[in-house]
Scaffold this motif. Structure first.
Motif, PDB file in Angstrom:
ATOM      1  N   ALA A  34       0.848  -1.343  -0.051  1.00 52.35           N
ATOM      2  CA  ALA A  34       0.042  -0.230  -0.033  1.00 52.35           C
ATOM      3  C   ALA A  34       0.761   1.163  -0.053  1.00 52.35           C
ATOM      4  O   ALA A  34       0.546   2.196  -0.267  1.00 52.35           O
ATOM      5  CB  ALA A  34      -0.916   0.042   1.137  1.00 52.35           C
ATOM      6  N   LYS A  35       2.066   1.134   0.485  1.00 54.91           N
ATOM      7  CA  LYS A  35       2.947   2.219   0.543  1.00 54.91           C
ATOM      8  C   LYS A  35       3.388   2.653  -1.016  1.00 54.91           C
ATOM      9  O   LYS A  35       3.927   1.824  -1.802  1.00 54.91           O
ATOM     10  CB  LYS A  35       4.247   1.960   1.226  1.00 54.91           C
ATOM     11  N   PRO A  36       2.958   4.019  -1.411  1.00 57.18           N
ATOM     12  CA  PRO A  36       3.189   4.369  -2.676  1.00 57.18           C
ATOM     13  C   PRO A  36       4.796   4.521  -3.183  1.00 57.18           C
ATOM     14  O   PRO A  36       5.587   4.970  -2.226  1.00 57.18           O
ATOM     15  CB  PRO A  36       2.332   5.616  -2.775  1.00 57.18           C
ATOM     16  N   HIS A  37       4.993   3.948  -4.313  1.00 57.87           N
ATOM     17  CA  HIS A  37       6.512   4.369  -4.615  1.00 57.87           C
ATOM     18  C   HIS A  37       6.726   5.537  -5.434  1.00 57.87           C
ATOM     19  O   HIS A  37       5.894   6.053  -5.898  1.00 57.87           O
ATOM     20  CB  HIS A  37       7.113   3.120  -5.727  1.00 57.87           C
ATOM     21  N   PRO A  38       7.721   6.383  -5.024  1.00 62.62           N
ATOM     22  CA  PRO A  38       8.125   7.497  -5.416  1.00 62.62           C
ATOM     23  C   PRO A  38       8.096   7.569  -6.998  1.00 62.62           C
ATOM     24  O   PRO A  38       8.687   6.758  -7.548  1.00 62.62           O
ATOM     25  CB  PRO A  38       9.357   8.025  -4.869  1.00 62.62           C
ATOM     26  N   GLN A  39       7.504   8.424  -7.580  1.00 64.18           N
ATOM     27  CA  GLN A  39       7.638   8.834  -9.164  1.00 64.18           C
ATOM     28  C   GLN A  39       8.915   9.535  -9.473  1.00 64.18           C
ATOM     29  O   GLN A  39       9.094  10.466  -8.659  1.00 64.18           O
ATOM     30  CB  GLN A  39       6.613   9.503  -9.554  1.00 64.18           C
ATOM     31  N   LEU A  40       9.721   9.383 -10.342  1.00 63.11           N
ATOM     32  CA  LEU A  40      11.074  10.018 -10.650  1.00 63.11           C
ATOM     33  C   LEU A  40      10.875  10.576 -11.822  1.00 63.11           C
ATOM     34  O   LEU A  40      10.392  10.307 -12.825  1.00 63.11           O
ATOM     35  CB  LEU A  40      11.834   9.099 -10.701  1.00 63.11           C
ATOM     36  N   HIS A  88       6.453  17.574  -2.552  1.00 53.50           N
ATOM     37  CA  HIS A  88       5.879  16.640  -3.068  1.00 53.50           C
ATOM     38  C   HIS A  88       6.637  15.121  -2.486  1.00 53.50           C
ATOM     39  O   HIS A  88       7.236  14.842  -3.340  1.00 53.50           O
ATOM     40  CB  HIS A  88       5.464  16.606  -4.278  1.00 53.50           C
ATOM     41  N   GLU A  89       6.267  14.601  -1.333  1.00 48.10           N
ATOM     42  CA  GLU A  89       7.134  13.696  -0.947  1.00 48.10           C
ATOM     43  C   GLU A  89       7.065  12.443  -1.924  1.00 48.10           C
ATOM     44  O   GLU A  89       8.168  11.540  -1.974  1.00 48.10           O
ATOM     45  CB  GLU A  89       6.513  12.888   0.254  1.00 48.10           C
ATOM     46  N   HIS A  90       6.349  11.992  -2.702  1.00 44.47           N
ATOM     47  CA  HIS A  90       6.290  10.858  -3.659  1.00 44.47           C
ATOM     48  C   HIS A  90       6.464  11.489  -4.965  1.00 44.47           C
ATOM     49  O   HIS A  90       6.551  10.484  -5.955  1.00 44.47           O
ATOM     50  CB  HIS A  90       4.895  10.182  -3.531  1.00 44.47           C
ATOM     51  N   HIS A  91       6.709  12.531  -5.273  1.00 47.37           N
ATOM     52  CA  HIS A  91       7.240  12.934  -6.742  1.00 47.37           C
ATOM     53  C   HIS A  91       8.878  13.564  -6.664  1.00 47.37           C
ATOM     54  O   HIS A  91       8.959  14.540  -6.206  1.00 47.37           O
ATOM     55  CB  HIS A  91       6.232  13.953  -7.334  1.00 47.37           C
ATOM     56  N   ARG A  92       9.763  13.045  -7.033  1.00 47.95           N
ATOM     57  CA  ARG A  92      11.127  13.269  -6.862  1.00 47.95           C
ATOM     58  C   ARG A  92      12.005  13.259  -8.147  1.00 47.95           C
ATOM     59  O   ARG A  92      11.658  12.827  -9.254  1.00 47.95           O
ATOM     60  CB  ARG A  92      11.743  12.324  -6.038  1.00 47.95           C
ATOM     61  N   TRP A  93      13.114  14.246  -7.908  1.00 48.77           N
ATOM     62  CA  TRP A  93      14.052  14.180  -9.256  1.00 48.77           C
ATOM     63  C   TRP A  93      14.730  12.944  -9.099  1.00 48.77           C
ATOM     64  O   TRP A  93      15.031  12.468  -8.118  1.00 48.77           O
ATOM     65  CB  TRP A  93      14.644  15.643  -8.952  1.00 48.77           C
ATOM     66  N   SER A  94      15.223  12.744 -10.465  1.00 47.09           N
ATOM     67  CA  SER A  94      15.870  11.319 -10.449  1.00 47.09           C
ATOM     68  C   SER A  94      17.431  11.694 -10.080  1.00 47.09           C
ATOM     69  O   SER A  94      18.180  10.663  -9.973  1.00 47.09           O
ATOM     70  CB  SER A  94      15.850  11.083 -12.078  1.00 47.09           C
ATOM     71  N   ALA A  95      17.946  12.938  -9.757  1.00 49.38           N
ATOM     72  CA  ALA A  95      19.295  13.284  -9.241  1.00 49.38           C
ATOM     73  C   ALA A  95      19.025  14.579  -8.706  1.00 49.38           C
ATOM     74  O   ALA A  95      18.120  15.383  -8.740  1.00 49.38           O
ATOM     75  CB  ALA A  95      20.171  13.451 -10.605  1.00 49.38           C
TER      76      ALA A  95
END
Length: 206
Positions: A34-40, A88-95
């Protein structure tokens, strides 16, 4: 007088104990699922240059001298109202964002400046000393609750025999949506606009 210790229902029924453990294990798995994985997200990967660069092409080194502390984090940040920031905790930069900016800008400029080999600061040791040094100071690179993306700051070009000057920039792009994916795409477009301004300044020097 003998005292009898109360027996646990689980100890008296091994089958029931195994069943409870299985249920607990399934609940644990469900919690992990249920824990969402972050989008990169990245800032766009331009096509490679159509023409081959000469081996002795002068080097333009791209550096970022500063990035605001509130943007120096893995998560995407948007502005809301006059003084509020949303992380936005679940929306992250890839670097790291400053590195993404250097690499993406260098790729854009290298593809469209045939007279230079444009490289980010990280690749500097692998190339000859730069003929030009481009420094960026980022003031803002975020979107707001209306979908407006702003990329603002200062840049300076350092070339031998020429006095460096600081030039302000303020690129704004309106996103089609306030969703993080759309904002990231608009931030990529804002970076295109900045690349155009930087390349114009380089051409004016020569």
């Amino acid at each position: 007088m003998h005292r009898h210790r109360a027996r646990s229902p689980l100890s008296s029924s091994p089958g029931l104990g195994h069943a409870v453990k299985a249920v607990l294990f399934l609940l644990l798995l469900a919690g992990c699922a249920a824990k969402p994985h972050p989008q990169l997200y990245h800032l766009g990967i331009p096509d490679p240059p159509l023409m081959q660069k000469k081996a002795g092409s002068p080097v333009l080194l791209l550096e970022t001298s500063a990035i605001p502390r509130h943007l120096d984090r893995p998560q995407m940040v948007t502005r809301q109202g006059g003084f509020q920031l949303v992380v936005h905790e679940h929306h992250r930069w890839s670097a790291p964002l400053d590195r993404l900016m250097r690499e993406s800008l260098a790729l854009r400029m290298d593809a469209r400046l045939p007279g230079f080999r444009v490289i980010p600061a990280e690749l500097g040791p692998a190339y000859p000393p730069p003929a030009l040094r481009l420094r960026l100071q980022i003031i803002d690179f975020s979107g707001d609750e209306k979908g407006e993306v702003r990329l603002s700051g200062m840049f300076s070009l350092e070339a031998p025999g020429k006095l460096p000057k600081e030039v302000p920039f303020d690129v704004r792009v309106f996103s089609t949506s306030i969703e993080p994916e759309a904002l990231a795409a608009s931030q990529s477009l804002a970076l295109d606009g900045l690349a155009e301004q930087l390349m114009a300044e380089v051409r004016n020097l020569f």
